[in-house]
Motif scaffolding. Structure first.
Motif, PDB file in Angstrom:
ATOM      1  N   TYR A  46       0.017   3.972  -2.717  1.00 61.62           N
ATOM      2  CA  TYR A  46      -0.591   4.972  -2.724  1.00 61.62           C
ATOM      3  C   TYR A  46       0.396   6.471  -2.672  1.00 61.62           C
ATOM      4  O   TYR A  46      -0.366   7.373  -1.733  1.00 61.62           O
TER       5      TYR A  46
ATOM      6  N   ASP B  91       4.448   6.021   6.151  1.00 59.98           N
ATOM      7  CA  ASP B  91       4.930   6.444   4.640  1.00 59.98           C
ATOM      8  C   ASP B  91       4.653   8.333   4.865  1.00 59.98           C
ATOM      9  O   ASP B  91       4.594   8.948   5.592  1.00 59.98           O
TER      10      ASP B  91
ATOM     11  N   ARG C 174     -12.381   1.340  -0.888  1.00 62.20           N
ATOM     12  CA  ARG C 174     -11.327   2.032  -1.847  1.00 62.20           C
ATOM     13  C   ARG C 174     -11.727   3.539  -1.754  1.00 62.20           C
ATOM     14  O   ARG C 174     -12.817   3.866  -1.827  1.00 62.20           O
ATOM     15  N   THR C 175     -10.174   4.750  -1.580  1.00 62.84           N
ATOM     16  CA  THR C 175     -10.639   5.397  -1.313  1.00 62.84           C
ATOM     17  C   THR C 175     -10.900   6.233  -2.862  1.00 62.84           C
ATOM     18  O   THR C 175     -10.754   5.979  -3.534  1.00 62.84           O
TER      19      THR C 175
ATOM     20  N   ASN D  94       0.756  -1.375   0.153  1.00 59.46           N
ATOM     21  CA  ASN D  94       0.036  -0.345  -0.020  1.00 59.46           C
ATOM     22  C   ASN D  94       0.795   1.312  -0.140  1.00 59.46           C
ATOM     23  O   ASN D  94       0.508   2.602  -1.026  1.00 59.46           O
TER      24      ASN D  94
ATOM     25  N   SER E 132      -7.697   6.079  -5.148  1.00 63.01           N
ATOM     26  CA  SER E 132      -7.385   4.988  -5.801  1.00 63.01           C
ATOM     27  C   SER E 132      -8.470   4.522  -6.443  1.00 63.01           C
ATOM     28  O   SER E 132      -7.793   4.044  -7.573  1.00 63.01           O
TER      29      SER E 132
ATOM     30  N   GLY F 182      -9.258  -4.251  -2.702  1.00 64.57           N
ATOM     31  CA  GLY F 182      -9.596  -3.206  -0.921  1.00 64.57           C
ATOM     32  C   GLY F 182     -10.104  -3.700   0.162  1.00 64.57           C
ATOM     33  O   GLY F 182     -10.659  -4.319   0.990  1.00 64.57           O
ATOM     34  N   LEU F 183      -9.185  -5.707  -0.207  1.00 62.08           N
ATOM     35  CA  LEU F 183      -9.262  -6.825   0.909  1.00 62.08           C
ATOM     36  C   LEU F 183      -7.915  -6.569   1.448  1.00 62.08           C
ATOM     37  O   LEU F 183      -7.848  -7.033   3.098  1.00 62.08           O
ATOM     38  N   GLY F 184      -6.997  -5.583   1.696  1.00 63.74           N
ATOM     39  CA  GLY F 184      -5.526  -6.406   2.169  1.00 63.74           C
ATOM     40  C   GLY F 184      -5.848  -5.641   3.576  1.00 63.74           C
ATOM     41  O   GLY F 184      -5.887  -6.448   4.257  1.00 63.74           O
ATOM     42  N   LEU F 185      -6.339  -4.750   3.826  1.00 70.21           N
ATOM     43  CA  LEU F 185      -6.367  -4.537   4.884  1.00 70.21           C
ATOM     44  C   LEU F 185      -7.303  -4.916   6.109  1.00 70.21           C
ATOM     45  O   LEU F 185      -7.191  -5.649   7.137  1.00 70.21           O
TER      46      LEU F 185
HETATM   47  P1  ATP Z   1      -5.808  -5.184  -2.316  1.00 73.60           P
HETATM   48  O1  ATP Z   1      -4.847  -4.428  -1.027  1.00 73.60           O
HETATM   49  O2  ATP Z   1      -6.976  -6.002  -2.079  1.00 73.60           O
HETATM   50  O3  ATP Z   1      -5.247  -4.984  -3.081  1.00 73.60           O
HETATM   51  P2  ATP Z   1      -6.171  -1.864  -2.501  1.00 73.60           P
HETATM   52  O4  ATP Z   1      -4.585  -1.738  -1.841  1.00 73.60           O
HETATM   53  O5  ATP Z   1      -6.911  -1.192  -2.474  1.00 73.60           O
HETATM   54  O6  ATP Z   1      -6.162  -3.658  -2.838  1.00 73.60           O
HETATM   55  P3  ATP Z   1      -6.252  -2.514   1.353  1.00 73.60           P
HETATM   56  O7  ATP Z   1      -4.830  -2.439   0.962  1.00 73.60           O
HETATM   57  O8  ATP Z   1      -7.559  -2.711   2.470  1.00 73.60           O
HETATM   58  O9  ATP Z   1      -7.006  -2.478  -0.209  1.00 73.60           O
HETATM   59  O10 ATP Z   1      -6.140  -0.468   1.497  1.00 73.60           O
HETATM   60  C1  ATP Z   1      -7.180   0.356   1.180  1.00 73.60           C
HETATM   61  C2  ATP Z   1      -7.558   1.346   0.857  1.00 73.60           C
HETATM   62  O11 ATP Z   1      -6.767   2.505   2.078  1.00 73.60           O
HETATM   63  C3  ATP Z   1      -6.580   1.505  -0.119  1.00 73.60           C
HETATM   64  O12 ATP Z   1      -7.150   1.483  -1.828  1.00 73.60           O
HETATM   65  C4  ATP Z   1      -6.461   3.248  -0.613  1.00 73.60           C
HETATM   66  O13 ATP Z   1      -7.175   4.209  -1.367  1.00 73.60           O
HETATM   67  C5  ATP Z   1      -6.174   3.089   1.043  1.00 73.60           C
HETATM   68  N1  ATP Z   1      -4.633   3.182   1.619  1.00 73.60           N
HETATM   69  C6  ATP Z   1      -4.552   2.172   2.010  1.00 73.60           C
HETATM   70  N2  ATP Z   1      -3.446   2.254   2.765  1.00 73.60           N
HETATM   71  C7  ATP Z   1      -2.733   3.769   2.126  1.00 73.60           C
HETATM   72  C8  ATP Z   1      -1.583   4.785   2.213  1.00 73.60           C
HETATM   73  N3  ATP Z   1      -0.198   4.369   2.929  1.00 73.60           N
HETATM   74  N4  ATP Z   1      -1.619   5.932   1.949  1.00 73.60           N
HETATM   75  C9  ATP Z   1      -3.124   6.549   1.589  1.00 73.60           C
HETATM   76  N5  ATP Z   1      -3.839   6.063   1.238  1.00 73.60           N
HETATM   77  C10 ATP Z   1      -4.012   3.797   1.628  1.00 73.60           C
END
Ligand code: ATP
Ligand code: MG
Length: 192
Positions: free
Chosen positions: A99, A123, A142-143, A95, A146, A155-158
């Protein structure tokens, strides 16, 4: 025009990208479903610094032109499923790379307290708007920023990260101070 080799290449590339995206999505959904079933964790006593060092090296390999730092600490002993905790930290690193612009730094830190060990992944990117912060751990959230940037995540990672950390009786949080950047903190019970 569909017989034109260039058009065909184009379509094939688009299809391959879509297959990659779907493969990633299915893998993430399986991962979540397994956590739902509370599949047992393979606990192992480790110094969390070792795991963070791995992820730190991998982050530098994924983003060689980035400024990446690591602050270690002594004796950050925890009982964890190493593969799953690595998965959590890798998503935070992924992430931070996805991002933030290339000139933003990524800083890992391990800190050991009486009863907890904390890893932070910070970051110096654009941050996350306050209204989005409570929602980023939701599935598929997801914001807007992004979503429009076409980064391909589901949007599943977190959401997965939160499940994994909570299965370890730990917690995960995110903060974006007005001064900029984003800090994710993972807290795990210290081994005793
Ligand atoms: P996936 O992890 O499933 O590939 P993803 O990265 O969009 O998809 P998450 O990891 O759950 O999903 O993150 C959710 C959202 O949080 C992201 O889409 C982004 O909008 C926001 N986000 C996460 N980390 C950051 C960061 N370090 N800086 C800015 N925005 C972030
Ligand atoms: Mg992600």
């Amino acid at each position: 025009a569909k017989d034109d080799p260039r058009t065909r290449d184009h379509i094939l590339t688009a299809m391959r990208n879509e297959v990659d995206r779907m493969t990633g999505l299915v893998r993430d959904l399986v991962s979540l479903a397994r956590m739902d079933a509370a599949e047992d964790l393979q606990l192992q006593r480790v110094d969390l610094t070792r795991v963070v060092e791995d992820v730190y090296e991998q982050t530098k390999a994924m983003a060689p032109q980035r400024q990446v730092s690591l602050r270690r600490c002594d004796g950050a002993w925890v009982d964890v499923d190493v593969d799953r905790i690595r998965q959590v930290l890798l998503n935070l690193a992924d992430n931070a790379i996805k991002y933030t612009p290339p000139e933003a730094d990524i800083n890992f830190a391990v800190q050991s307290y009486d009863s907890t060990v904390q890893v932070s992944v910070a970051d110096t990117g654009p941050g996350i708007p306050p209204r989005d912060l409570p929602k980023i751990f939701d599935r598929f959230y997801r914001t807007e920023h992004s979503r429009t940037r076409e980064k391909g995540g589901a949007g599943l990672g977190l959401a997965i990260a939160k499940r994994i950390v909570e299965a370890h009786k730990g917690s995960i949080s995110a903060a974006s101070p007005p001064s900029g950047g984003t800090v994710f903190a993972v807290r795990l019970p210290a081994a005793r």
